[in-house]
Design a protein around this motif. Structure first.
Motif, mmCIF file in Angstrom:
data_model
loop_
_atom_site.group_PDB
_atom_site.id
_atom_site.type_symbol
_atom_site.label_atom_id
_atom_site.label_comp_id
_atom_site.label_asym_id
_atom_site.label_seq_id
_atom_site.Cartn_x
_atom_site.Cartn_y
_atom_site.Cartn_z
ATOM 1 N N PHE A 263 0.806 -1.221 0.000
ATOM 2 C CA PHE A 263 0.000 0.000 0.000
ATOM 3 C C PHE A 263 0.842 1.276 0.000
ATOM 4 O O PHE A 263 0.380 2.333 0.425
ATOM 5 N N THR A 264 2.066 1.215 -0.477
ATOM 6 C CA THR A 264 2.937 2.394 -0.497
ATOM 7 C C THR A 264 2.324 3.507 -1.339
ATOM 8 O O THR A 264 1.916 3.285 -2.483
ATOM 9 N N ASN A 265 2.287 4.702 -0.769
ATOM 10 C CA ASN A 265 1.717 5.853 -1.481
ATOM 11 C C ASN A 265 2.616 6.270 -2.643
ATOM 12 O O ASN A 265 3.841 6.298 -2.518
ATOM 13 N N HIS A 266 2.012 6.614 -3.773
ATOM 14 C CA HIS A 266 2.789 7.007 -4.947
ATOM 15 C C HIS A 266 3.610 8.268 -4.705
ATOM 16 O O HIS A 266 4.681 8.431 -5.296
ATOM 17 N N ASP A 267 3.132 9.166 -3.861
ATOM 18 C CA ASP A 267 3.914 10.373 -3.575
ATOM 19 C C ASP A 267 5.221 10.019 -2.881
ATOM 20 O O ASP A 267 6.255 10.661 -3.107
ATOM 21 N N VAL A 268 5.188 9.010 -2.017
ATOM 22 C CA VAL A 268 6.410 8.563 -1.341
ATOM 23 C C VAL A 268 7.404 8.027 -2.368
ATOM 24 O O VAL A 268 8.597 8.350 -2.341
ATOM 25 N N ILE A 269 6.905 7.209 -3.300
ATOM 26 C CA ILE A 269 7.773 6.667 -4.348
ATOM 27 C C ILE A 269 8.373 7.803 -5.175
ATOM 28 O O ILE A 269 9.571 7.811 -5.471
ATOM 29 N N THR A 270 7.540 8.768 -5.538
ATOM 30 C CA THR A 270 8.011 9.903 -6.335
ATOM 31 C C THR A 270 9.103 10.672 -5.606
ATOM 32 O O THR A 270 10.138 11.020 -6.190
ATOM 33 N N ASN A 271 8.897 10.948 -4.330
ATOM 34 C CA ASN A 271 9.883 11.719 -3.560
ATOM 35 C C ASN A 271 11.193 10.948 -3.399
ATOM 36 O O ASN A 271 12.275 11.544 -3.399
ATOM 37 N N LEU A 272 11.104 9.629 -3.280
ATOM 38 C CA LEU A 272 12.317 8.821 -3.191
ATOM 39 C C LEU A 272 13.083 8.845 -4.510
ATOM 40 O O LEU A 272 14.313 8.953 -4.530
ATOM 41 N N ILE A 273 12.364 8.732 -5.624
ATOM 42 C CA ILE A 273 13.013 8.798 -6.938
ATOM 43 C C ILE A 273 13.674 10.159 -7.128
ATOM 44 O O ILE A 273 14.789 10.259 -7.647
ATOM 45 N N HIS A 274 12.992 11.205 -6.691
ATOM 46 C CA HIS A 274 13.548 12.558 -6.796
ATOM 47 C C HIS A 274 14.870 12.654 -6.031
ATOM 48 O O HIS A 274 15.848 13.233 -6.515
ATOM 49 N N ALA A 275 14.908 12.059 -4.832
ATOM 50 C CA ALA A 275 16.147 12.072 -4.046
ATOM 51 C C ALA A 275 17.243 11.297 -4.757
ATOM 52 O O ALA A 275 18.388 11.752 -4.838
ATOM 53 N N GLY A 276 16.892 10.132 -5.303
ATOM 54 C CA GLY A 276 17.886 9.331 -6.009
ATOM 55 C C GLY A 276 18.418 10.016 -7.239
ATOM 56 O O GLY A 276 19.611 9.937 -7.551
ATOM 57 N N THR A 277 17.540 10.713 -7.967
ATOM 58 C CA THR A 277 17.956 11.435 -9.164
ATOM 59 C C THR A 277 18.936 12.544 -8.817
ATOM 60 O O THR A 277 19.783 12.914 -9.634
ATOM 61 N N SER A 278 18.841 13.064 -7.596
ATOM 62 C CA SER A 278 19.762 14.103 -7.134
ATOM 63 C C SER A 278 21.074 13.518 -6.627
ATOM 64 O O SER A 278 21.905 14.245 -6.086
ATOM 65 N N GLY A 279 21.244 12.201 -6.784
ATOM 66 C CA GLY A 279 22.480 11.556 -6.361
ATOM 67 C C GLY A 279 22.508 11.159 -4.903
ATOM 68 O O GLY A 279 23.559 10.810 -4.364
ATOM 69 N N LYS A 280 21.346 11.183 -4.224
ATOM 70 C CA LYS A 280 21.285 10.895 -2.800
ATOM 71 C C LYS A 280 20.599 9.553 -2.560
ATOM 72 O O LYS A 280 19.817 9.081 -3.377
#
Length: 399
Positions: A110-127
């Motif tokens: 049941f992971t919220n899509h906003d959580v997934i999006t924010n995690l991808i955003h962090a990863g894209t920033s190299g974090k």
């Protein structure tokens, strides 16, 4: 590299559920827990691929309980421990070599899509970043059911998944550890190799189905969804929008042109009040159009002297920030440059990198193309350059 991939760890036995059947294959109503997790990630617009790590004995179970995904995802076999299973998944993605990898427990459907999006955003920033929820209950340390002391809960978090990493960081971290059994999650492996981990706040809905009580709660959630008694909060519902932009600038005397943020040597330059970056102007208009917030001239009128000679990346940053201010995200952008000269091909990769950096999105979501007008019209006579752009964004639903 190829975007964002999710590794779904599904090789465990799940003994605490009180059944011989591995918990990820238990059904919630008529769908297995693993199938629900795969469905959730497959519907996220920023997840480009899924790899499932399954137990070697579960091939038949997987084919039966996740039949609708059998041809849509990759699979590999797990190891003796969770971290060995993750390492097997990372090694299975060596040839694909994604930019970002999300490691997720199969039993969190049941992971919220906003959580997934924010995690991808962090990863894209190299974090590196993990989903986590703050500890809200009072904490006690006890022995033999006798409280010894209170524990300050400030700054304490419940670690969850997904956990997001640039692929090379988490693969190299796993390979560097001799005994992975000492680590309970991927963040700990990355920390042991000197990487800082940030937190993306998640909610209680992202619980891990572990006990029979969890199974009952999860079944109720699924049943409520199926009977339409469960509705996703409006603030979590997203709608897609598409905007189109067009711009043109003529040539004048000069020694370079600026296109999509990159200075290219040329016998002329583009004439304009700013740096006349026709590509960024068209894209700015496309994003503003998707937002229904006017065009570039509305916000940066050429009559205003402060924009004379301005770099056009600030116009695109403005449009990007308008999307973020409305809790939206940029999904994909596509720019087509129409000109005879200069040649775009040798500079395309640099342009893609520049625009991805400005928009703070992955380069695999940026498209730049070039074409000629077959010597026809003002571009064919090499009097100037035209650009068309399309932007796809997502915004919280207003319905």
């Amino acid at each position: 590299m190829s975007g964002t991939w999710a590794i779904i760890v599904a090789a465990g036995r799940g003994s605490r559920i009180g059944s011989d059947l591995p918990k990820q294959y238990h059904r919630l109503s008529d769908t297995s827990i693993l199938a629900l997790t795969l469905d959730n990630f497959s519907k996220h617009p920023c997840v480009d691929g899924i790899l499932v790590v399954i137990h070697a004995d579960d091939e038949e179970l997987f084919q039966r309980e996740c039949s609708e995904f059998a041809d849509k995802v990759l699979t590999t076999h797990g190891g003796a421990t969770r971290q060995e299973s993750v390492l097997n998944g990372l090694l299975a993605l060596e040839s694909t070599r994604p930019d970002i990898v999300l490691v997720h427990d199969a039993a969190r459907p049941f992971t919220n899509h906003d959580v997934i999006t924010n995690l991808i955003h962090a990863g894209t920033s190299g974090k590196a970043a993990i989903a986590a929820s703050p500890v809200v209950d009072s904490l006690k340390q006890a022995a033999d059911n006798i409280i010894l002391k209170n524990v300050d809960r400030n700054g304490l978090w419940h670690a969850q998944t997904p956990q997001a990493f640039p692929f090379d960081i988490i693969r190299n971290a796993h390979l560097a550890i001799k005994d992975l059994s000492k680590y309970t999650d991927d963040a700990a492996v990355a920390e042991a190799n000197g990487h800082q981990i940030s937190i993306v706040t998640s909610g209680k809905e992202n619980f891990k189905i572990t006990t029979p009580e969890d199974l009952v709660q999860a079944t109720m959630i699924v049943n409520n969804r199926q009977t339409k008694e469960y509705k996703m909060p409006k603030e979590h519902q997203m709608e897609s929008r598409t905007g189109f932009g067009y711009d043109v600038h003529c040539f004048e005397e000069g020694d370079h042109v600026t296109l999509c943020g990159v200075d290219i040597p040329h016998t002329k330059k583009l004439k304009g009040h700013s740096d006349a970056d026709v590509g960024l102007h068209a894209l700015t208009d496309a994003i503003l159009g998707a937002l229904c917030e006017g065009d570039i001239g509305t916000h940066f009128p050429p009559s205003d002297p402060q924009w004379k000679g301005a770099l056009s990346d600030q116009f695109l940053i403005f449009a990007r920030d308008r999307v973020l201010a409305r809790q939206g995200k940029i999904i994909h952008v596509d720019v087509t440059l129409v000109c005879e000269q200069p040649k775009i091909g040798p500079n395309r990769e640099l342009m893609v990198a520049k625009m991805a950096n400005i928009l703070d999105i992955s380069p695999n979501r940026v498209s730049i193309k070039a074409t000629t007008s077959e010597k026809l019209g003002f571009t064919g006579r090499e009097e100037g350059i035209a650009a068309q752009a399309v932007a796809t964004i997502q915004l919280p639903s207003t319905d």
